[in-house]
Design a protein around this motif. Structure first.
Motif, PDB file in Angstrom:
ATOM      1  N   TRP A   1       0.846  -1.207   0.000  1.00  0.00           N
ATOM      2  CA  TRP A   1       0.000   0.000   0.000  1.00  0.00           C
ATOM      3  C   TRP A   1       0.877   1.251   0.000  1.00  0.00           C
ATOM      4  O   TRP A   1       0.626   2.207  -0.750  1.00  0.00           O
ATOM      5  CB  TRP A   1      -0.947   0.008   1.204  1.00  0.00           C
ATOM      6  CG  TRP A   1      -1.932   1.147   1.129  1.00  0.00           C
ATOM      7  CD1 TRP A   1      -3.123   1.162   0.463  1.00  0.00           C
ATOM      8  CD2 TRP A   1      -1.776   2.449   1.704  1.00  0.00           C
ATOM      9  NE1 TRP A   1      -3.718   2.396   0.586  1.00  0.00           N
ATOM     10  CE2 TRP A   1      -2.921   3.207   1.349  1.00  0.00           C
ATOM     11  CE3 TRP A   1      -0.794   3.049   2.488  1.00  0.00           C
ATOM     12  CZ2 TRP A   1      -3.107   4.530   1.747  1.00  0.00           C
ATOM     13  CZ3 TRP A   1      -0.978   4.380   2.874  1.00  0.00           C
ATOM     14  CH2 TRP A   1      -2.120   5.101   2.516  1.00  0.00           C
ATOM     15  N   PHE A   2       1.924   1.233   0.820  1.00  0.00           N
ATOM     16  CA  PHE A   2       2.805   2.397   0.855  1.00  0.00           C
ATOM     17  C   PHE A   2       3.588   2.543  -0.452  1.00  0.00           C
ATOM     18  O   PHE A   2       3.855   3.661  -0.891  1.00  0.00           O
ATOM     19  CB  PHE A   2       3.731   2.326   2.069  1.00  0.00           C
ATOM     20  CG  PHE A   2       3.065   2.809   3.332  1.00  0.00           C
ATOM     21  CD1 PHE A   2       2.987   4.164   3.627  1.00  0.00           C
ATOM     22  CD2 PHE A   2       2.479   1.913   4.214  1.00  0.00           C
ATOM     23  CE1 PHE A   2       2.347   4.622   4.773  1.00  0.00           C
ATOM     24  CE2 PHE A   2       1.848   2.364   5.372  1.00  0.00           C
ATOM     25  CZ  PHE A   2       1.782   3.724   5.651  1.00  0.00           C
ATOM     26  N   ASP A   3       3.951   1.444  -1.079  1.00  0.00           N
ATOM     27  CA  ASP A   3       4.588   1.549  -2.399  1.00  0.00           C
ATOM     28  C   ASP A   3       3.608   2.149  -3.414  1.00  0.00           C
ATOM     29  O   ASP A   3       3.968   3.025  -4.203  1.00  0.00           O
ATOM     30  CB  ASP A   3       5.032   0.169  -2.896  1.00  0.00           C
ATOM     31  CG  ASP A   3       6.368  -0.251  -2.296  1.00  0.00           C
ATOM     32  OD1 ASP A   3       6.988   0.566  -1.579  1.00  0.00           O
ATOM     33  OD2 ASP A   3       6.786  -1.398  -2.546  1.00  0.00           O
ATOM     34  N   ALA A   4       2.381   1.679  -3.393  1.00  0.00           N
ATOM     35  CA  ALA A   4       1.389   2.140  -4.375  1.00  0.00           C
ATOM     36  C   ALA A   4       1.085   3.626  -4.210  1.00  0.00           C
ATOM     37  O   ALA A   4       0.853   4.337  -5.192  1.00  0.00           O
ATOM     38  CB  ALA A   4       0.104   1.319  -4.241  1.00  0.00           C
ATOM     39  N   THR A   5       1.080   4.108  -2.967  1.00  0.00           N
ATOM     40  CA  THR A   5       0.697   5.506  -2.698  1.00  0.00           C
ATOM     41  C   THR A   5       1.910   6.400  -2.477  1.00  0.00           C
ATOM     42  O   THR A   5       1.769   7.527  -1.997  1.00  0.00           O
ATOM     43  CB  THR A   5      -0.223   5.585  -1.461  1.00  0.00           C
ATOM     44  OG1 THR A   5       0.516   5.124  -0.313  1.00  0.00           O
ATOM     45  CG2 THR A   5      -1.466   4.731  -1.626  1.00  0.00           C
ATOM     46  N   ASP A   6       3.066   5.905  -2.841  1.00  0.00           N
ATOM     47  CA  ASP A   6       4.322   6.601  -2.535  1.00  0.00           C
ATOM     48  C   ASP A   6       4.371   8.019  -3.100  1.00  0.00           C
ATOM     49  O   ASP A   6       4.987   8.909  -2.515  1.00  0.00           O
ATOM     50  CB  ASP A   6       5.487   5.763  -3.089  1.00  0.00           C
ATOM     51  CG  ASP A   6       6.829   6.361  -2.739  1.00  0.00           C
ATOM     52  OD1 ASP A   6       7.057   6.601  -1.552  1.00  0.00           O
ATOM     53  OD2 ASP A   6       7.631   6.610  -3.654  1.00  0.00           O
ATOM     54  N   ALA A   7       3.709   8.247  -4.225  1.00  0.00           N
ATOM     55  CA  ALA A   7       3.731   9.586  -4.833  1.00  0.00           C
ATOM     56  C   ALA A   7       2.965  10.596  -3.986  1.00  0.00           C
ATOM     57  O   ALA A   7       3.130  11.807  -4.161  1.00  0.00           O
ATOM     58  CB  ALA A   7       3.128   9.527  -6.239  1.00  0.00           C
ATOM     59  N   LEU A   8       2.142  10.126  -3.068  1.00  0.00           N
ATOM     60  CA  LEU A   8       1.293  11.025  -2.291  1.00  0.00           C
ATOM     61  C   LEU A   8       1.577  11.002  -0.785  1.00  0.00           C
ATOM     62  O   LEU A   8       1.566  12.051  -0.132  1.00  0.00           O
ATOM     63  CB  LEU A   8      -0.189  10.653  -2.498  1.00  0.00           C
ATOM     64  CG  LEU A   8      -0.758  10.878  -3.897  1.00  0.00           C
ATOM     65  CD1 LEU A   8      -2.135  10.239  -4.015  1.00  0.00           C
ATOM     66  CD2 LEU A   8      -0.845  12.377  -4.192  1.00  0.00           C
ATOM     67  N   SER A   9       1.805   9.818  -0.213  1.00  0.00           N
ATOM     68  CA  SER A   9       1.668   9.670   1.242  1.00  0.00           C
ATOM     69  C   SER A   9       2.560  10.597   2.066  1.00  0.00           C
ATOM     70  O   SER A   9       2.118  11.157   3.060  1.00  0.00           O
ATOM     71  CB  SER A   9       1.935   8.220   1.647  1.00  0.00           C
ATOM     72  OG  SER A   9       0.892   7.409   1.179  1.00  0.00           O
ATOM     73  N   GLY A  10       3.815  10.762   1.695  1.00  0.00           N
ATOM     74  CA  GLY A  10       4.683  11.637   2.466  1.00  0.00           C
ATOM     75  C   GLY A  10       4.614  13.084   2.016  1.00  0.00           C
ATOM     76  O   GLY A  10       5.157  13.963   2.667  1.00  0.00           O
ATOM     77  N   TRP A  11       3.945  13.341   0.906  1.00  0.00           N
ATOM     78  CA  TRP A  11       4.027  14.617   0.208  1.00  0.00           C
ATOM     79  C   TRP A  11       2.726  15.402   0.235  1.00  0.00           C
ATOM     80  O   TRP A  11       2.706  16.567  -0.134  1.00  0.00           O
ATOM     81  CB  TRP A  11       4.418  14.353  -1.257  1.00  0.00           C
ATOM     82  CG  TRP A  11       5.681  13.585  -1.407  1.00  0.00           C
ATOM     83  CD1 TRP A  11       5.831  12.229  -1.288  1.00  0.00           C
ATOM     84  CD2 TRP A  11       6.988  14.107  -1.649  1.00  0.00           C
ATOM     85  NE1 TRP A  11       7.143  11.880  -1.461  1.00  0.00           N
ATOM     86  CE2 TRP A  11       7.883  13.028  -1.701  1.00  0.00           C
ATOM     87  CE3 TRP A  11       7.483  15.396  -1.863  1.00  0.00           C
ATOM     88  CZ2 TRP A  11       9.248  13.178  -1.931  1.00  0.00           C
ATOM     89  CZ3 TRP A  11       8.839  15.548  -2.093  1.00  0.00           C
ATOM     90  CH2 TRP A  11       9.701  14.463  -2.126  1.00  0.00           C
ATOM     91  N   THR A  12       1.651  14.759   0.595  1.00  0.00           N
ATOM     92  CA  THR A  12       0.318  15.364   0.576  1.00  0.00           C
ATOM     93  C   THR A  12      -0.416  14.883   1.814  1.00  0.00           C
ATOM     94  O   THR A  12      -0.387  13.683   2.110  1.00  0.00           O
ATOM     95  CB  THR A  12      -0.451  14.904  -0.688  1.00  0.00           C
ATOM     96  OG1 THR A  12       0.364  15.130  -1.835  1.00  0.00           O
ATOM     97  CG2 THR A  12      -1.752  15.658  -0.849  1.00  0.00           C
ATOM     98  N   LEU A  13      -1.078  15.772   2.525  1.00  0.00           N
ATOM     99  CA  LEU A  13      -1.776  15.355   3.745  1.00  0.00           C
ATOM    100  C   LEU A  13      -2.752  14.235   3.412  1.00  0.00           C
ATOM    101  O   LEU A  13      -3.538  14.339   2.462  1.00  0.00           O
ATOM    102  CB  LEU A  13      -2.494  16.546   4.377  1.00  0.00           C
ATOM    103  CG  LEU A  13      -1.558  17.622   4.927  1.00  0.00           C
ATOM    104  CD1 LEU A  13      -2.354  18.839   5.405  1.00  0.00           C
ATOM    105  CD2 LEU A  13      -0.704  17.065   6.070  1.00  0.00           C
ATOM    106  N   THR A  14      -2.699  13.183   4.197  1.00  0.00           N
ATOM    107  CA  THR A  14      -3.415  11.945   3.911  1.00  0.00           C
ATOM    108  C   THR A  14      -4.369  11.630   5.054  1.00  0.00           C
ATOM    109  O   THR A  14      -3.953  11.599   6.217  1.00  0.00           O
ATOM    110  CB  THR A  14      -2.396  10.799   3.744  1.00  0.00           C
ATOM    111  OG1 THR A  14      -1.608  11.052   2.578  1.00  0.00           O
ATOM    112  CG2 THR A  14      -3.076   9.450   3.614  1.00  0.00           C
ATOM    113  N   ALA A  15      -5.653  11.408   4.726  1.00  0.00           N
ATOM    114  CA  ALA A  15      -6.652  11.125   5.757  1.00  0.00           C
ATOM    115  C   ALA A  15      -7.388   9.831   5.398  1.00  0.00           C
ATOM    116  O   ALA A  15      -8.236   9.837   4.499  1.00  0.00           O
ATOM    117  CB  ALA A  15      -7.632  12.288   5.872  1.00  0.00           C
TER     118      ALA A  15
END
Ligand SMILES: [Fe+2]
Length: 460
Positions: free
Chosen positions: A206-220
């Motif tokens: 899941w973290f690989d799939a969302t890598d473009a967003l998770s650390g870079w965009t607030l995630t809820a």
């Protein structure tokens, strides 16, 4: 070309047209849930920090929190933060000490860390990095929420859940092309499938799939039923228990209902109050009435004009045989009374949109799915929802500016499937304006059965 070769070519052409299967086609079998072979180790925690995800503070303009993972050799590592600048010399960073908790998962011992950052400026791009077990992450850039009224772009994904590395990755990447300025990402639960002793690989994917967003965009994220497991299964003591990863992997605001679980919470993001419900707890653990009281108080104190509720299980299910009546009994009156604008949901692995009483007024209820598992729509859904869709991976882009919320549902290849606007014309529910231009044709499941032979599903 001689006559026999012409005949052979024509025969070959005829056969290929008949079957429409290329001669070099592969015979397909159902794909496993992760790309990790049974005898391989892909996600062992080590020196480098990974699973880095930033989540909004209650006031997303002034703070955020970061969760990350490392090997077991470090306690209370640092997060470093600075206002992002164009020079590689961004100045002397501020340091925030993380809290650490241990998790022994299938991939071995790990440490999960959480750092809360406060005192930030609205709409400001910060650079931050986190410490692992002897190694640092890259500097990552994240913008705090702007002030209310500033134009907002956000993303919403239904269930990712299955085959995340294989098939969710492309949806996330396509979404970032369509919403490059998104400052918030909402996930409507069932991020992984779990329950099969393979959770840690699934979370790694899941973290690989969302890598473009998770650390870079607030995630809820909202929790789904698959973030829970069944304890004491098939005994009188059987009950749902929240999986161990959830509280460690997301540094959530902790302002939810008073049961200690970090599965309900709310925050303000650029003039939008976002409330995240726990549908599994409401339906299976008896908290629907308490969540309704909590939600009512959260929405009553909303200083802004917009509100979004995220919940995994739908108020109106597009799948046969699913009735989430406790949500409707306890929570629906709150949505109505407090003029909620959007209810973003998952769980049913199809697409469906409907209003409450009048199709032309908010709240608008949406069910969507981002991942690979696909179900079939019920006849009732086809009669009560519009548009509906099957056999598709979707993402949604939502923009708010100048008193208007513009919603788009797009397919995995970026094609427009559904669109409408919510228009704020003063107190009371917003008005719905349909936008039909550019939408592709309705998508239905044309398959008789899945590769595993299931006829009640469209794909798995
Ligand atoms: Fe679900």
């Amino acid at each position: 070309m001689g006559a026999p070769r012409v005949c052979a070519a024509l025969l070959s052409l005829g056969l290929s047209l008949l079957s429409s299967v290329p001669a070099d086609a592969v015979e397909r079998t159902a794909e496993p849930n992760t790309l990790v072979p049974a005898d391989a180790s892909r996600y062992v925690a080590g020196a480098f920090p990974d699973r880095i995800v930033a989540t909004p503070a209650q006031d997303a303009a002034r703070g955020f929190a970061v969760a990350w993972r490392s090997g077991a050799g470090i306690e209370s590592p640092w997060l470093e933060l600075v206002v992002a600048g164009d020079s590689p010399d961004m100045g002397v960073p501020r340091r925030i000490r993380a809290q650490t908790r241990a998790l022994a998962a299938e991939n071995g011992p790990a440490r999960h860390h959480r750092a809360d950052v406060d005192g930030l400026q609205p709409g400001t791009l910060y650079a931050y990095r986190v410490q692992g077990d002897g190694a640092w992450s890259p500097w990552m850039q994240l913008r705090t929420a702007g002030l209310p009224g500033e134009p907002l772009e956000l993303l919403y994904f239904g269930d990712t859940q299955n085959k995340n590395a294989s098939l969710t990755t492309r949806v996330v990447r396509e979404a970032t092309r369509h919403a490059p300025r998104a400052s918030l990402v909402l996930y409507a639960g069932d991020l992984v499938s779990g329950g099969d002793g393979d959770d840690d690989n699934e979370w790694g994917e899941w973290f690989d799939a969302t890598d473009a967003l998770s650390g870079w965009t607030l995630t809820a994220p909202a929790p789904g039923n698959h973030e829970y497991f069944e304890a004491f299964e098939d005994t009188p003591r059987e009950r749902r228990v929240l999986g161990r990863h959830w509280p460690l992997q997301f540094a959530l605001p902790g302002n939810g209902i008073d049961d200690g679980a970090p599965t309900t919470y709310w925050f303000d993001h650029q003039g939008v109050r976002v409330a995240v419900l726990d549908g599994t707890s409401a339906l299976d653990l008896g908290s629907a009435a308490r969540q309704a009281r909590w939600l009512d108080a959260v929405l009553a104190s909303n200083p802004g004009r917009w509100s979004i509720v995220v919940v995994h299980q739908p108020f109106f299910s597009p799948r046969d045989g699913r009735e989430n009546s406790a949500l409707r009994e306890h929570l629906l009156p709150v949505l109505r009374a407090r003029n909620v604008d959007l209810v973003l949901q998952g769980h049913d692995h199809t697409y469906g949109r409907r209003g409450l009483d009048e199709a032309s007024r908010a709240p608008v209820f949406v069910v969507s799915v981002a991942g690979a598992k696909q179900y079939r729509l019920s006849d009732e859904a086809r009669a009560t929802m519009s548009p509906v869709g099957e056999d598709t991976q979707w993402f949604q882009v939502i923009r708010i500016a100048d008193g208007r919320l513009r919603y788009e549902a797009r397919t995995a290849t970026g094609r427009l499937y559904d669109a409408f606007d919510l228009v704020d014309a003063g107190p009371g529910p917003k008005r719905v304006e349909e936008r039909t231009e550019g939408r592709i044709a309705p998508r239905d499941c044309a398959r008789e059965a899945t590769l595993k032979g299931r006829r009640d599903r469209c794909w798995e």
